[in-house]
Design an enzyme around this catalytic site. Structure first.
Site, PDB file in Angstrom:
ATOM      1  N   LYS A 153       0.838  -1.196   0.000  1.00 42.83           N
ATOM      2  CA  LYS A 153       0.000   0.000   0.000  1.00 42.83           C
ATOM      3  C   LYS A 153       0.876   1.250   0.000  1.00 42.83           C
ATOM      4  O   LYS A 153       1.457   1.621   1.014  1.00 42.83           O
ATOM      5  CB  LYS A 153      -0.908   0.040   1.240  1.00 42.83           C
ATOM      6  CG  LYS A 153      -2.021   1.057   1.058  1.00 42.83           C
ATOM      7  CD  LYS A 153      -2.515   1.661   2.361  1.00 42.83           C
ATOM      8  CE  LYS A 153      -1.812   2.917   2.771  1.00 42.83           C
ATOM      9  NZ  LYS A 153      -1.881   4.048   1.835  1.00 42.83           N
ATOM     10  N   GLY A 206       6.412   4.938   8.476  1.00 42.68           N
ATOM     11  CA  GLY A 206       5.587   6.139   8.546  1.00 42.68           C
ATOM     12  C   GLY A 206       5.795   6.830   9.874  1.00 42.68           C
ATOM     13  O   GLY A 206       6.819   6.636  10.530  1.00 42.68           O
ATOM     14  N   GLY A 211       2.174   4.577  13.476  1.00 43.32           N
ATOM     15  CA  GLY A 211       2.835   3.319  13.844  1.00 43.32           C
ATOM     16  C   GLY A 211       2.285   2.747  15.148  1.00 43.32           C
ATOM     17  O   GLY A 211       2.141   1.530  15.297  1.00 43.32           O
ATOM     18  N   GLU A 228       9.181   1.243  11.130  1.00 45.33           N
ATOM     19  CA  GLU A 228      10.220   2.241  10.838  1.00 45.33           C
ATOM     20  C   GLU A 228       9.539   3.588  10.951  1.00 45.33           C
ATOM     21  O   GLU A 228       8.760   3.971  10.071  1.00 45.33           O
ATOM     22  CB  GLU A 228      10.769   2.034   9.420  1.00 45.33           C
ATOM     23  CG  GLU A 228      11.468   0.700   9.210  1.00 45.33           C
ATOM     24  CD  GLU A 228      12.803   0.596   9.935  1.00 45.33           C
ATOM     25  OE1 GLU A 228      13.288   1.605  10.472  1.00 45.33           O
ATOM     26  OE2 GLU A 228      13.334  -0.519   9.968  1.00 45.33           O
ATOM     27  N   CYS A 262      13.281  10.728   7.338  1.00 44.17           N
ATOM     28  CA  CYS A 262      13.252  10.250   8.727  1.00 44.17           C
ATOM     29  C   CYS A 262      14.625  10.342   9.368  1.00 44.17           C
ATOM     30  O   CYS A 262      14.741  10.445  10.572  1.00 44.17           O
ATOM     31  CB  CYS A 262      12.758   8.811   8.751  1.00 44.17           C
ATOM     32  SG  CYS A 262      13.674   7.755   7.641  1.00 44.17           S
ATOM     33  N   GLU A 352       9.332  16.123  15.345  1.00 45.50           N
ATOM     34  CA  GLU A 352       9.834  15.928  13.989  1.00 45.50           C
ATOM     35  C   GLU A 352       9.194  16.993  13.091  1.00 45.50           C
ATOM     36  O   GLU A 352       7.978  17.032  12.937  1.00 45.50           O
ATOM     37  CB  GLU A 352       9.440  14.530  13.518  1.00 45.50           C
ATOM     38  CG  GLU A 352      10.044  14.158  12.195  1.00 45.50           C
ATOM     39  CD  GLU A 352       9.665  12.748  11.753  1.00 45.50           C
ATOM     40  OE1 GLU A 352       8.502  12.350  11.936  1.00 45.50           O
ATOM     41  OE2 GLU A 352      10.553  12.060  11.209  1.00 45.50           O
TER      42      GLU A 352
HETATM   43  P1  NAD Z   1       2.028   8.420   7.836  1.00 47.80           P
HETATM   44  O1  NAD Z   1       2.270   7.675   9.109  1.00 47.80           O
HETATM   45  O2  NAD Z   1       0.998   9.457   7.817  1.00 47.80           O
HETATM   46  O3  NAD Z   1       1.641   7.401   6.662  1.00 47.80           O
HETATM   47  C1  NAD Z   1       2.460   6.295   6.347  1.00 47.80           C
HETATM   48  C2  NAD Z   1       1.604   5.254   5.637  1.00 47.80           C
HETATM   49  O4  NAD Z   1       0.640   4.751   6.565  1.00 47.80           O
HETATM   50  C3  NAD Z   1       0.812   5.800   4.433  1.00 47.80           C
HETATM   51  O5  NAD Z   1       0.789   4.837   3.415  1.00 47.80           O
HETATM   52  C4  NAD Z   1      -0.557   5.987   5.035  1.00 47.80           C
HETATM   53  O6  NAD Z   1      -1.583   5.924   4.080  1.00 47.80           O
HETATM   54  C5  NAD Z   1      -0.656   4.817   5.989  1.00 47.80           C
HETATM   55  N1  NAD Z   1      -1.641   4.968   7.061  1.00 47.80           N
HETATM   56  C6  NAD Z   1      -2.210   6.100   7.526  1.00 47.80           C
HETATM   57  N2  NAD Z   1      -3.112   5.808   8.483  1.00 47.80           N
HETATM   58  C7  NAD Z   1      -3.113   4.474   8.640  1.00 47.80           C
HETATM   59  C8  NAD Z   1      -3.810   3.571   9.499  1.00 47.80           C
HETATM   60  N3  NAD Z   1      -4.704   4.004  10.383  1.00 47.80           N
HETATM   61  N4  NAD Z   1      -3.550   2.255   9.392  1.00 47.80           N
HETATM   62  C9  NAD Z   1      -2.625   1.805   8.528  1.00 47.80           C
HETATM   63  N5  NAD Z   1      -1.937   2.602   7.673  1.00 47.80           N
HETATM   64  C10 NAD Z   1      -2.168   3.917   7.740  1.00 47.80           C
HETATM   65  O7  NAD Z   1       3.464   8.954   7.422  1.00 47.80           O
HETATM   66  P2  NAD Z   1       3.819   9.897   6.177  1.00 47.80           P
HETATM   67  O8  NAD Z   1       3.339  11.263   6.500  1.00 47.80           O
HETATM   68  O9  NAD Z   1       3.421   9.244   4.904  1.00 47.80           O
HETATM   69  O10 NAD Z   1       5.416   9.836   6.229  1.00 47.80           O
HETATM   70  C11 NAD Z   1       6.164  10.609   7.064  1.00 47.80           C
HETATM   71  C12 NAD Z   1       6.590   9.861   8.309  1.00 47.80           C
HETATM   72  O11 NAD Z   1       7.254   8.654   7.962  1.00 47.80           O
HETATM   73  C13 NAD Z   1       7.579  10.622   9.150  1.00 47.80           C
HETATM   74  O12 NAD Z   1       7.234  10.512  10.500  1.00 47.80           O
HETATM   75  C14 NAD Z   1       8.884   9.926   8.879  1.00 47.80           C
HETATM   76  O13 NAD Z   1       9.866  10.069   9.873  1.00 47.80           O
HETATM   77  C15 NAD Z   1       8.452   8.534   8.708  1.00 47.80           C
HETATM   78  N6  NAD Z   1       9.460   7.766   7.980  1.00 47.80           N
HETATM   79  C16 NAD Z   1      10.225   6.850   8.639  1.00 47.80           C
HETATM   80  C17 NAD Z   1      11.215   6.152   7.967  1.00 47.80           C
HETATM   81  C18 NAD Z   1      12.056   5.126   8.667  1.00 47.80           C
HETATM   82  O14 NAD Z   1      12.666   4.324   7.976  1.00 47.80           O
HETATM   83  N7  NAD Z   1      12.127   5.110   9.991  1.00 47.80           N
HETATM   84  C19 NAD Z   1      11.422   6.389   6.615  1.00 47.80           C
HETATM   85  C20 NAD Z   1      10.638   7.344   5.968  1.00 47.80           C
HETATM   86  C21 NAD Z   1       9.654   8.012   6.665  1.00 47.80           C
END
Ligand code: NAD
Length: 448
Positions: A153, A206, A211, A228, A262, A352
């Site tokens: 997804k 995310g 998470g 992650e 991230c 962040e």
């Molecule tokens: P997000 O948490 O909003 O979304 C991430 C994914 O989760 C998307 O595909 C989203 O559609 C999905 N999602 C949203 N709500 C959900 C739910 N209730 N159940 C399951 N899935 C759901 O994050 P974002 O805004 O897309 O990305 C930014 C974040 O990601 C930042 O916090 C960043 O630090 C983190 N990130 C971490 C890493 C790592 O490797 N640690 C790498 C890249 C980004």
């Protein structure tokens, strides 16, 4: 429902897609489930050959994939090319890893004891919008290598590269149903994957907030999860460092991908005796970051992902601004490179930002540097700059973070483990370590 995909550098739609819901998600899980016995049974050498073919197809389509990613995320084309290069490398690595991830024989009384690495079944991969293709490959590579089938997804904002990759996966002759891409809202498609009884594991990248919900949702079926999550990493600069080199590199450790990284070293900790000199060098280096049209070869930083995200990023700036750069006029979700002076208690140092905003924080000595660096709920990445080798290792051991670099800000490689401490998540991606997250250990005793 349809989903309009926007180019953040122009604010113009570049695609319109049907949005999936629970029904489409269930259908994708059913396809992946049906494909599992066949995929698991593919011999290791054939599975490796298929992954290698996929890696080659990614290389052959690298310019096309880089352009899709650059347009959809707003990232500079040079950076997008490097990311696609990594995607191919990741598939090559896991093709080679398949027959090197093996079990053990353990000395026991009365027989022979063996362990096997078994595939999990259907895994749900949920990825964010900042490195859509790259992060997908970090999960797809080990998941496929271990013999799992997949529902991927992508983030709603950036689904285009995953959809193109799905076509290349079929072109590589990886059987239909092994990888299924579902484009839809996280709280619908993502949540369904998290709760679905036929999904054995969720590989999630995310925010820490989402998470946390994934971990809670997975508890219902005792699903395996790899998380992650977010970061607030420290770039620790000691007075005995090569200050010119540290300052020249520091902007790219925060402003790469417009800070939407991230691993962003968004807290720059500087030993007080070198603070003034380092700040001067840092401002000079930041002024040189080229912000503009992502299609230009020389561009180093593009826009943010959305107007809404820009409003959030802007809320972190105000007072104590040491430097703010320029942005292009006209459409696009631009935000300038920004340096602020802060303490570690300020909001800009605690949360962040996920934008091009770096906080400069002075420290008195090694002990205080370690204390400040660790005084955060996160623990993903970080850097240490010093010419004293013993200090570099001493501080590296003391920092509560998963991925560190010394006299460098680079910490992501296909062959080495990547992942967080504390609320940056758990489990490791990349390298041989990622294979442990996509397999179960089975122990078999044979009486002799
Ligand atoms: P997000 O948490 O909003 O979304 C991430 C994914 O989760 C998307 O595909 C989203 O559609 C999905 N999602 C949203 N709500 C959900 C739910 N209730 N159940 C399951 N899935 C759901 O994050 P974002 O805004 O897309 O990305 C930014 C974040 O990601 C930042 O916090 C960043 O630090 C983190 N990130 C971490 C890493 C790592 O490797 N640690 C790498 C890249 C980004």
């Amino acid at each position: 429902m349809t989903l309009a995909v926007i180019n953040p550098a122009t604010e113009q739609p570049i695609a319109e897609l049907d949005e999936a819901g629970v029904e489409e998600t269930d259908a994708a899980v059913a396809r992946a489930r049906a494909a599992f016995p066949g995929w698991r049974a593919v011999s290791p050498s054939d599975r490796a050959r298929l992954l290698r073919r996929l890696a080659t197809l990614v290389e052959e389509h690298s310019e096309e994939l880089a352009r899709i990613e650059s347009q959809n995320v707003g990232k500079p084309i040079s950076g997008a090319r490097a990311e696609v290069g990594m995607v191919a490398e990741v598939f090559h690595f896991y093709a080679g890893a398949i027959d090197k991830h093996h079990g053990e024989t353990i000395p026991v009384a009365g027989g022979v004891d063996l362990t096997f690495r078994e595939a999990l079944g259907v895994v749900g991969l949920i990825v964010p919008w900042n490195f859509p293709l790259n992060i997908s490959s970090w999960k797809l590579g080990p998941a496929l290598a271990c013999g799992n089938t997949i529902v991927l997804k992508p983030a709603e904002l950036t689904p285009l590269s995953a959809l193109r990759l799905a076509e290349l996966i079929l072109d590589a002759q990886i059987p239909e149903g092994v990888v299924n891409v579902v484009v839809g809202p996280g709280r619908v498609v993502g949540q369904r994957l998290v709760e679905h009884p036929d999904v054995a594991k969720i590989g999630f990248t995310g925010s820490t907030e989402v998470g946390r919900g994934v971990m809670q949702g997975a508890a219902g079926t005792i699903k395996r999860v790899t998380l992650e999550l977010g970061g607030k990493s420290a770039n620790v600069v000691f007075a005995d460092a090569d200050l010119e080199r540290a300052a020249a590199a520091a902007p790219y450790a925060v402003f790469d991908n417009a800070g939407q990284d991230c691993c962003a070293r968004s807290r720059i900790l500087v030993e007080r005796s070198a603070y003034d000199r380092f700040s001067e060098l840092l401002v000079d280096a930041t002024r040189r970051v080229r912000v503009g049209d992502p299609r230009e070869e020389s561009t180093e930083m593009g826009p943010l992902i959305s107007a809404e995200h820009r409003t959030t990023v802007a809320s972190f700036v105000g007072g104590n601004t040491l430097f703010q750069g320029e942005t292009p006029d006209g459409p696009g979700y631009w935000f300038p490179c920004t340096l602020v002076e802060a303490t570690n208690d300020d909001r800009v140092a605690r949360e962040e930002v996920f934008g091009p905003v770096a906080a400069l924080i002075p420290f008195a000595d090694e002990e205080e540097a370690i204390h400040i660096a660790n005084d955060t709920p996160y623990g993903l990445s970080g850097s240490i700059w010093t010419e004293n080798g013993a200090r570099a290792l001493r501080v590296a051991r003391a920092l509560e973070t998963g991925v560190l670099s010394i006299n460098s800000n680079s910490s992501v490689r296909p062959t080495t483990p990547f992942g967080g401490f504390k609320q940056s998540g758990f489990g490791r991606e990349l390298g041989m370590h990622a294979l442990d997250g996509y397999s179960e250990v089975k122990n078999v005793f044979v009486a002799t």
